[in-house]
Design a protein around this motif. Structure first.
Motif, PDB file in Angstrom:
ATOM      1  N   PRO A  16       0.828  -1.210   0.000  1.00 22.55           N
ATOM      2  CA  PRO A  16       0.000   0.000   0.000  1.00 22.55           C
ATOM      3  C   PRO A  16       0.861   1.258   0.000  1.00 22.55           C
ATOM      4  CG  PRO A  16      -0.777  -1.576   1.634  1.00 22.55           C
ATOM      5  CD  PRO A  16       0.550  -2.070   1.151  1.00 22.55           C
ATOM      6  N   GLY A  17       0.412   2.270  -0.714  1.00 23.37           N
ATOM      7  CA  GLY A  17       1.151   3.524  -0.759  1.00 23.37           C
ATOM      8  C   GLY A  17       0.977   4.209  -2.098  1.00 23.37           C
ATOM      9  N   TYR A  18       1.895   5.132  -2.408  1.00 23.36           N
ATOM     10  CA  TYR A  18       1.756   5.916  -3.630  1.00 23.36           C
ATOM     11  C   TYR A  18       3.021   5.856  -4.460  1.00 23.36           C
ATOM     12  CZ  TYR A  18       4.814   9.830  -2.389  1.00 23.36           C
ATOM     13  OH  TYR A  18       5.911  10.601  -2.101  1.00 23.36           O
ATOM     14  N   ALA A  19       2.873   6.239  -5.722  1.00 22.28           N
ATOM     15  CA  ALA A  19       3.994   6.365  -6.643  1.00 22.28           C
ATOM     16  C   ALA A  19       3.647   7.440  -7.656  1.00 22.28           C
ATOM     17  CB  ALA A  19       4.287   5.036  -7.337  1.00 22.28           C
ATOM     18  N   THR A  20       4.610   7.798  -8.496  1.00 27.52           N
ATOM     19  CA  THR A  20       4.368   8.803  -9.532  1.00 27.52           C
ATOM     20  C   THR A  20       4.396   8.182 -10.936  1.00 27.52           C
ATOM     21  OG1 THR A  20       6.720   9.398  -9.568  1.00 27.52           O
ATOM     22  CG2 THR A  20       5.258  10.672  -8.117  1.00 27.52           C
ATOM     23  N   ARG A  21       4.385   6.855 -10.991  1.00 25.44           N
ATOM     24  CA  ARG A  21       4.230   6.131 -12.244  1.00 25.44           C
ATOM     25  C   ARG A  21       3.623   4.767 -11.925  1.00 25.44           C
ATOM     26  NH1 ARG A  21       8.706   2.636 -13.128  1.00 25.44           N
ATOM     27  NH2 ARG A  21      10.296   2.857 -11.494  1.00 25.44           N
ATOM     28  N   GLU A  22       3.217   4.041 -12.953  1.00 27.24           N
ATOM     29  CA  GLU A  22       2.591   2.741 -12.751  1.00 27.24           C
ATOM     30  C   GLU A  22       3.664   1.706 -12.436  1.00 27.24           C
ATOM     31  OE1 GLU A  22       0.697  -0.357 -15.746  1.00 27.24           O
ATOM     32  OE2 GLU A  22      -0.618   1.396 -15.546  1.00 27.24           O
ATOM     33  N   ILE A 152      -1.911   5.269  -6.573  1.00 23.04           N
ATOM     34  CA  ILE A 152      -2.064   4.902  -5.172  1.00 23.04           C
ATOM     35  C   ILE A 152      -2.754   3.551  -5.052  1.00 23.04           C
ATOM     36  CG2 ILE A 152      -4.290   6.090  -4.865  1.00 23.04           C
ATOM     37  CD1 ILE A 152      -3.252   6.922  -2.047  1.00 23.04           C
ATOM     38  N   ALA A 153      -2.279   2.748  -4.095  1.00 24.52           N
ATOM     39  CA  ALA A 153      -2.900   1.472  -3.749  1.00 24.52           C
ATOM     40  C   ALA A 153      -3.418   1.586  -2.322  1.00 24.52           C
ATOM     41  CB  ALA A 153      -1.904   0.332  -3.870  1.00 24.52           C
ATOM     42  N   THR A 154      -4.724   1.502  -2.165  1.00 23.38           N
ATOM     43  CA  THR A 154      -5.373   1.742  -0.875  1.00 23.38           C
ATOM     44  C   THR A 154      -6.069   0.476  -0.394  1.00 23.38           C
ATOM     45  OG1 THR A 154      -5.769   4.055  -1.486  1.00 23.38           O
ATOM     46  CG2 THR A 154      -7.072   3.159   0.338  1.00 23.38           C
ATOM     47  N   PRO A 155      -5.730  -0.017   0.811  1.00 24.28           N
ATOM     48  CA  PRO A 155      -6.469  -1.142   1.389  1.00 24.28           C
ATOM     49  C   PRO A 155      -7.676  -0.645   2.190  1.00 24.28           C
ATOM     50  CG  PRO A 155      -4.595  -0.613   2.767  1.00 24.28           C
ATOM     51  CD  PRO A 155      -4.575   0.382   1.617  1.00 24.28           C
ATOM     52  N   PHE A 163      -9.688  -3.427  -1.927  1.00 23.14           N
ATOM     53  CA  PHE A 163      -8.588  -2.523  -2.263  1.00 23.14           C
ATOM     54  C   PHE A 163      -9.063  -1.569  -3.345  1.00 23.14           C
ATOM     55  CE2 PHE A 163      -8.512  -5.594  -5.606  1.00 23.14           C
ATOM     56  CZ  PHE A 163      -8.041  -4.930  -6.718  1.00 23.14           C
ATOM     57  N   TYR A 164      -8.280  -0.502  -3.531  1.00 22.13           N
ATOM     58  CA  TYR A 164      -8.495   0.390  -4.675  1.00 22.13           C
ATOM     59  C   TYR A 164      -7.139   0.746  -5.247  1.00 22.13           C
ATOM     60  CZ  TYR A 164     -10.280   4.294  -7.465  1.00 22.13           C
ATOM     61  OH  TYR A 164     -10.622   5.148  -8.493  1.00 22.13           O
ATOM     62  N   TYR A 165      -6.930   0.406  -6.526  1.00 23.24           N
ATOM     63  CA  TYR A 165      -5.714   0.768  -7.242  1.00 23.24           C
ATOM     64  C   TYR A 165      -6.107   1.837  -8.252  1.00 23.24           C
ATOM     65  CZ  TYR A 165      -1.224   0.104  -9.676  1.00 23.24           C
ATOM     66  OH  TYR A 165       0.030   0.285 -10.225  1.00 23.24           O
ATOM     67  N   ASN A 166      -5.569   3.044  -8.069  1.00 21.38           N
ATOM     68  CA  ASN A 166      -6.056   4.209  -8.801  1.00 21.38           C
ATOM     69  C   ASN A 166      -4.900   4.992  -9.397  1.00 21.38           C
ATOM     70  OD1 ASN A 166      -7.520   7.393  -7.955  1.00 21.38           O
ATOM     71  ND2 ASN A 166      -7.978   6.149  -9.728  1.00 21.38           N
ATOM     72  N   GLN A 167      -5.119   5.459 -10.635  1.00 24.70           N
ATOM     73  CA  GLN A 167      -4.167   6.356 -11.280  1.00 24.70           C
ATOM     74  C   GLN A 167      -4.914   7.583 -11.787  1.00 24.70           C
ATOM     75  OE1 GLN A 167      -1.133   4.499 -13.840  1.00 24.70           O
ATOM     76  NE2 GLN A 167      -2.090   2.520 -13.391  1.00 24.70           N
ATOM     77  N   LYS A 168      -4.341   8.742 -11.558  1.00 23.85           N
ATOM     78  CA  LYS A 168      -4.858   9.996 -12.092  1.00 23.85           C
ATOM     79  C   LYS A 168      -3.752  10.624 -12.944  1.00 23.85           C
ATOM     80  CE  LYS A 168      -8.703   9.811  -9.564  1.00 23.85           C
ATOM     81  NZ  LYS A 168      -8.584  10.128  -8.159  1.00 23.85           N
ATOM     82  N   GLY A 232     -11.341   3.873   2.628  1.00 25.18           N
ATOM     83  CA  GLY A 232     -10.167   3.025   2.757  1.00 25.18           C
ATOM     84  C   GLY A 232      -9.207   3.491   3.836  1.00 25.18           C
ATOM     85  N   ASP A 233      -8.142   2.727   3.996  1.00 26.82           N
ATOM     86  CA  ASP A 233      -7.093   3.009   4.978  1.00 26.82           C
ATOM     87  C   ASP A 233      -5.969   3.767   4.290  1.00 26.82           C
ATOM     88  OD1 ASP A 233      -5.081   3.037   6.842  1.00 26.82           O
ATOM     89  OD2 ASP A 233      -4.903   0.857   7.025  1.00 26.82           O
ATOM     90  N   THR A 234      -5.925   5.077   4.486  1.00 28.99           N
ATOM     91  CA  THR A 234      -4.927   5.922   3.817  1.00 28.99           C
ATOM     92  C   THR A 234      -3.733   6.222   4.715  1.00 28.99           C
ATOM     93  OG1 THR A 234      -6.155   7.907   4.475  1.00 28.99           O
ATOM     94  CG2 THR A 234      -6.645   6.976   2.306  1.00 28.99           C
ATOM     95  N   SER A 235      -3.482   5.362   5.711  1.00 27.94           N
ATOM     96  CA  SER A 235      -2.351   5.620   6.611  1.00 27.94           C
ATOM     97  C   SER A 235      -1.012   5.525   5.881  1.00 27.94           C
ATOM     98  CB  SER A 235      -2.380   4.639   7.788  1.00 27.94           C
ATOM     99  OG  SER A 235      -2.335   3.285   7.338  1.00 27.94           O
ATOM    100  N   ALA A 236      -0.943   4.737   4.809  1.00 30.60           N
ATOM    101  CA  ALA A 236       0.315   4.615   4.064  1.00 30.60           C
ATOM    102  C   ALA A 236       0.574   5.832   3.181  1.00 30.60           C
ATOM    103  CB  ALA A 236       0.308   3.348   3.214  1.00 30.60           C
ATOM    104  N   ALA A 237      -0.497   6.464   2.685  1.00 27.72           N
ATOM    105  CA  ALA A 237      -0.332   7.619   1.793  1.00 27.72           C
ATOM    106  C   ALA A 237      -1.684   8.234   1.491  1.00 27.72           C
ATOM    107  CB  ALA A 237       0.352   7.213   0.485  1.00 27.72           C
ATOM    108  N   SER A 238      -1.664   9.525   1.224  1.00 28.32           N
ATOM    109  CA  SER A 238      -2.834  10.197   0.664  1.00 28.32           C
ATOM    110  C   SER A 238      -2.658  10.292  -0.846  1.00 28.32           C
ATOM    111  CB  SER A 238      -2.992  11.608   1.257  1.00 28.32           C
ATOM    112  OG  SER A 238      -2.026  12.486   0.699  1.00 28.32           O
ATOM    113  N   GLU A 239      -3.719  10.673  -1.548  1.00 26.29           N
ATOM    114  CA  GLU A 239      -3.645  10.825  -3.005  1.00 26.29           C
ATOM    115  C   GLU A 239      -3.431  12.269  -3.422  1.00 26.29           C
ATOM    116  OE1 GLU A 239      -7.793  11.033  -5.069  1.00 26.29           O
ATOM    117  OE2 GLU A 239      -7.926   9.438  -3.582  1.00 26.29           O
ATOM    118  N   ASN A 240      -3.054  13.140  -2.509  1.00 25.86           N
ATOM    119  CA  ASN A 240      -2.959  14.570  -2.786  1.00 25.86           C
ATOM    120  C   ASN A 240      -1.618  14.923  -3.416  1.00 25.86           C
ATOM    121  OD1 ASN A 240      -5.514  14.973  -1.486  1.00 25.86           O
ATOM    122  ND2 ASN A 240      -4.468  14.793   0.488  1.00 25.86           N
ATOM    123  N   MET A 241      -1.685  15.518  -4.604  1.00 22.37           N
ATOM    124  CA  MET A 241      -0.478  15.895  -5.343  1.00 22.37           C
ATOM    125  C   MET A 241      -0.716  17.151  -6.162  1.00 22.37           C
ATOM    126  SD  MET A 241       1.259  12.511  -7.037  1.00 22.37           S
ATOM    127  CE  MET A 241       1.838  11.129  -6.059  1.00 22.37           C
TER     128      MET A 241
END
Length: 335
Positions: A16-22, A152-155, A163-168, A232-241
């Protein structure tokens, strides 16, 4: 997040967490849930200061959906149009990556196609039944330069297999023409930009989410943002960028402050816990929708308008934002 598969052998999120690419590979076959619970969609929204076009292809297990919406920000109006596909449960074959795999679907006379081409994407829509037969058709080219995105991958804490696997992907310059009845509307890359919301996941039954997005030019530089929370549980990361000239600037927590009345009855305000995102939002039109079909219920308020205020980049540089077109939404789903 690091490179690798999205799920382990038991169907749980590995990282779980975020990245800036797939970086994580989505595989529908690795999901540990009934097909009726799996949600997959590609949603594009193209906006300039006056008009917007939203296109949706979704496989939500029990029902698939093709959707097209046209928003007139100055005239404060919108029209939704769509077609349902009964119980696809994966048969729509939405691609496992946001970077490859074309989507071509037709239902009840509505045709949508999202195709990858060198340097970008081509979206086409043909909806002769739009607006009681007035009809809408168009072709939009979206450029996609080398740039960061929000991944972001959110449990979900109460379900280890949800889960939610999301790309913007923000700030894609748009060029093309949309015809509605006998009128034509042109999008130009100097002032029209698109966002892709690419979502794959298994959701718990009852959720509320908040999402905001905008893309455009600020002082001649490509600028955009993605903000959201609520599920979801966003303790690993938020989706704010923030996105500035192709580079992501990670934000912590952002709060939505909505008007006391209807969502488009007055200005919204957005604040962050670190003071780096302080914007006001002047609403123009609320693209709302409501469904009450027994166990399946949804209330959606997607409000389009213009953002103004100040943001601060990772290095402490402030940027002033003025009348940037975008949207903010509150969505409640039982599905």
């Amino acid at each position: 997040m690091r490179e690798g598969a999205l799920h382990d052998g038991a169907g749980r999120l590995l990282d779980p967490g975020y990245a800036t690419r797939e970086v994580r590979r989505y595989d529908r076959a690795a999901i540990s849930a009934e097909p009726v619970r799996i949600k997959e969609w590609d949603y594009y929204c193209i906006l300039d200061a006056d008009f917007g076009l939203a296109l949706t292809v979704a496989d939500n297990g029990y029902a698939g959906f093709l959707g097209v919406s046209w928003m007139d920000l100055r005239g404060k109006g919108f029209v939704n149009h769509g077609a349902l596909i009964p119980a696809p449960m994966g048969a729509m074959a939405l691609p496992p990556s946001a970077d490859s795999g074309d989507i071509v679907h037709a239902q009840d006379g509505l045709e949508l196609a999202f195709r990858h081409e060198r340097g970008g994407r081509r979206l086409t829509v043909h909806a002769p039944g739009y607006d009681e037969g007035r009809g809408l058709s168009g072709e939009i080219w979206l450029g996609q330069p080398d740039m960061d995105r929000m991944v972001i991958a959110t449990p979900f804490a109460d379900d280890p297999h949800a889960f939610y696997y999301n790309q913007k992907i923000n700030c894609m310059p748009a060029r093309g023409r949309v015809k509605i009845g006998g009128e034509s509307y042109d999008f130009a890359p100097e002032n029209a930009f698109a966002v892709l919301d690419w979502g794959r996941g298994v959701w718990t039954y009852d959720n509320v989410w908040y999402w905001g997005s905008a893309s455009g030019l600020v002082d001649g530089c490509p600028f955009g943002f993605n903000i959201g929370y609520g599920f979801g549980d966003t303790s690993a990361a938020s989706e704010n960028m923030l996105f500035v000239d192709g580079r992501a600037h990670k934000l912590d927590q952002v709060a939505f402050h909505m008007p006391a009345g209807a969502p488009d009855s007055g200005p919204w305000r957005f604040t962050s816990n670190d003071g780096r995102f302080e914007l006001d939002f002047a609403p123009a039109v609320n693209r709302w929708a409501k469904v009450d079909a027994g166990m399946i219920k949804t209330e959606q308020d997607q409000v389009f308008g213009w953002f103004s205020g100040r943001v601060i980049l990772d290095d402490g540089t402030p940027m002033q934002v003025r009348d940037l077109p975008g949207f903010a939404e509150k969505v409640w789903n039982r599905w």
